[in-house]
Write a protein that holds these residues in place. Structure first.
Motif, PDB file in Angstrom:
ATOM      1  N   GLY A 223      12.779  22.629  13.884  1.00 57.95           N
ATOM      2  CA  GLY A 223      12.399  21.213  13.985  1.00 57.95           C
ATOM      3  C   GLY A 223      11.276  21.035  13.053  1.00 57.95           C
ATOM      4  N   THR A 224      11.210  21.481  11.906  1.00 59.36           N
ATOM      5  CA  THR A 224      10.223  21.467  10.805  1.00 59.36           C
ATOM      6  C   THR A 224      10.660  20.711   9.619  1.00 59.36           C
ATOM      7  N   LEU A 225       9.980  19.722   9.142  1.00 62.32           N
ATOM      8  CA  LEU A 225      10.210  19.200   7.676  1.00 62.32           C
ATOM      9  C   LEU A 225       9.063  19.606   7.008  1.00 62.32           C
ATOM     10  N   LEU A 226       8.983  20.299   5.731  1.00 64.37           N
ATOM     11  CA  LEU A 226       7.925  20.725   4.755  1.00 64.37           C
ATOM     12  C   LEU A 226       8.328  19.828   3.615  1.00 64.37           C
ATOM     13  N   VAL A 227       7.105  19.138   3.103  1.00 63.73           N
ATOM     14  CA  VAL A 227       7.217  18.729   1.996  1.00 63.73           C
ATOM     15  C   VAL A 227       6.187  19.330   1.062  1.00 63.73           C
ATOM     16  N   VAL A 228       6.947  19.983  -0.209  1.00 64.33           N
ATOM     17  CA  VAL A 228       6.146  20.867  -0.996  1.00 64.33           C
ATOM     18  C   VAL A 228       5.855  20.029  -2.287  1.00 64.33           C
ATOM     19  N   ALA A 229       4.654  20.320  -2.595  1.00 66.20           N
ATOM     20  CA  ALA A 229       4.401  19.728  -4.066  1.00 66.20           C
ATOM     21  C   ALA A 229       4.261  20.632  -4.963  1.00 66.20           C
ATOM     22  N   ALA A 230       5.041  20.555  -5.917  1.00 71.26           N
ATOM     23  CA  ALA A 230       5.053  21.449  -7.183  1.00 71.26           C
ATOM     24  C   ALA A 230       3.780  21.264  -8.076  1.00 71.26           C
ATOM     25  N   GLY A 231       3.573  22.219  -9.074  1.00 71.75           N
ATOM     26  CA  GLY A 231       2.616  22.013  -9.694  1.00 71.75           C
ATOM     27  C   GLY A 231       1.880  23.341 -10.074  1.00 71.75           C
ATOM     28  N   GLU A 232       0.760  23.335 -10.565  1.00 76.20           N
ATOM     29  CA  GLU A 232      -0.209  24.637 -10.768  1.00 76.20           C
ATOM     30  C   GLU A 232       0.165  25.739  -9.868  1.00 76.20           C
ATOM     31  N   ALA A 233      -0.056  25.443  -8.564  1.00 72.10           N
ATOM     32  CA  ALA A 233       0.417  26.395  -7.478  1.00 72.10           C
ATOM     33  C   ALA A 233       0.848  25.740  -6.406  1.00 72.10           C
ATOM     34  N   PRO A 234       2.188  25.657  -6.061  1.00 66.65           N
ATOM     35  CA  PRO A 234       3.053  24.681  -5.433  1.00 66.65           C
ATOM     36  C   PRO A 234       2.568  24.832  -3.778  1.00 66.65           C
TER      37      PRO A 234
END
Length: 289
Positions: A223-234
């Motif tokens: 029941g989890t939705l994670l939004v991961v931001a990429a970049g220098e340290a995701p």
């Protein structure tokens, strides 16, 4: 059940070819969860997406001379191994990664297709025949809203875990775990953020490398939705919760736990958060991909 794996690459990693090598090793480990088809998608910082897939095992698909460069230059790479149930196994249109509107995604699951179609009756025409494509098309209609995406995920009846990228937002990758299907995330020693269907895969790679990767692994809760931001340290930019739904008999699908250590399986089962609702009883340990 199908195998999911992938990476949100750290731009600070001084050795991007290492990510391509780890992705290939994860693909080989994921063959335990399916050899009907395999593929990966490399999403560049511009949003341009290269999808490579073929029938058969990941080992037969992967060619370092042809594919390393795409992963090295990608912001996000998504991989998949297929164990077919819904959709003919010999049709490449049913293999993942799947392109659905503006999304490219990978799915491990077995949805109640009839129920899902009743809930989302106006989806665009399918290219293939799978429940996975239907789910991604519904999520495409919810683009830009994690709340709306959770509404789609909460409407699913049956096991599900998935990863997808909106090519208009190539700096973000969404990871979701619905009922049952396992999903883990791992950060390596160079700040790349990985995911896979089994926590054991990351431990196996660390052991084989003498601890060089330095994976720190965490299970993703149902029941989890994670939004991961990429970049220098995701990292996780947003987290939303929803109530996942299984059908009677879904818990007995032995294929769900293929590739997991017994202790990992117990931990996932202990932390279950799904509800069980009426629906067609599952009679085969198969996965739709």
């Amino acid at each position: 059940m199908c195998g999911l794996f992938g990476v949100a690459r750290a731009t600070s990693d001084p050795c991007p070819e290492r990510a391509a090598d780890v992705l290939a090793q994860l693909g080989r480990l994921a063959e335990r969860r399916g050899t009907d088809a395999a593929g990966f998608a490399a999403v560049a910082p511009s949003g341009r997406c290269k999808v490579v897939k073929a029938l058969g095992a990941f080992s037969d698909l992967w060619d370092p001379a042809r594919h390393d460069a795409a992963v090295r230059s990608a912001r996000v790479a998504l991989g998949h191994t297929r164990h077919a149930s819904q959709g003919a196994p010999d049709r490449l249109a049913n293999a993942a990664p799947l392109e659905a509107g503006g999304l490219v995604g990978t799915v491990n699951g077995d949805l109640d297709t009839a129920d899902f179609c009743r809930r989302f009756p106006h989806l665009p025409a399918l290219r293939g025949e799978t429940d996975s494509e239907r789910l991604l098309l519904a999520l495409d209609a919810a683009r830009g809203s994690s709340r709306a995406a959770c509404g789609v995920l909460a409407a699913v009846r049956g096991p599900a875990a998935l990863a997808w990228v909106d090519t208009d937002r190539p700096d973000l990758v969404c990871l979701a775990r619905g009922a049952l299907c396992p999903l883990a995330v791992a950060r390596d020693g160079w700040d790349n953020l990985w995911w896979g269907s089994s926590p054991a895969w990351f431990r196996q790679l660390d052991t084989a490398s003498g601890g060089r990767h330095g994976f720190h692994v965490e299970r993703v809760a149902e029941g989890t939705l994670l939004v991961v931001a990429a970049g220098e340290a995701p990292g996780v930019a947003a987290e939303r919760l929803f109530v996942p739904t299984a059908r009677p008999g879904d818990e007995d699908l032995t294929g769900i736990w293929v590739g997991l250590d017994p202790l990992d399986r117990l931990a996932f089962e202990r932390d279950a958060r799904h509800v069980v609702a009426p629906g067609p009883r599952v009679v085969a340990a198969e996965d739709a991909a």
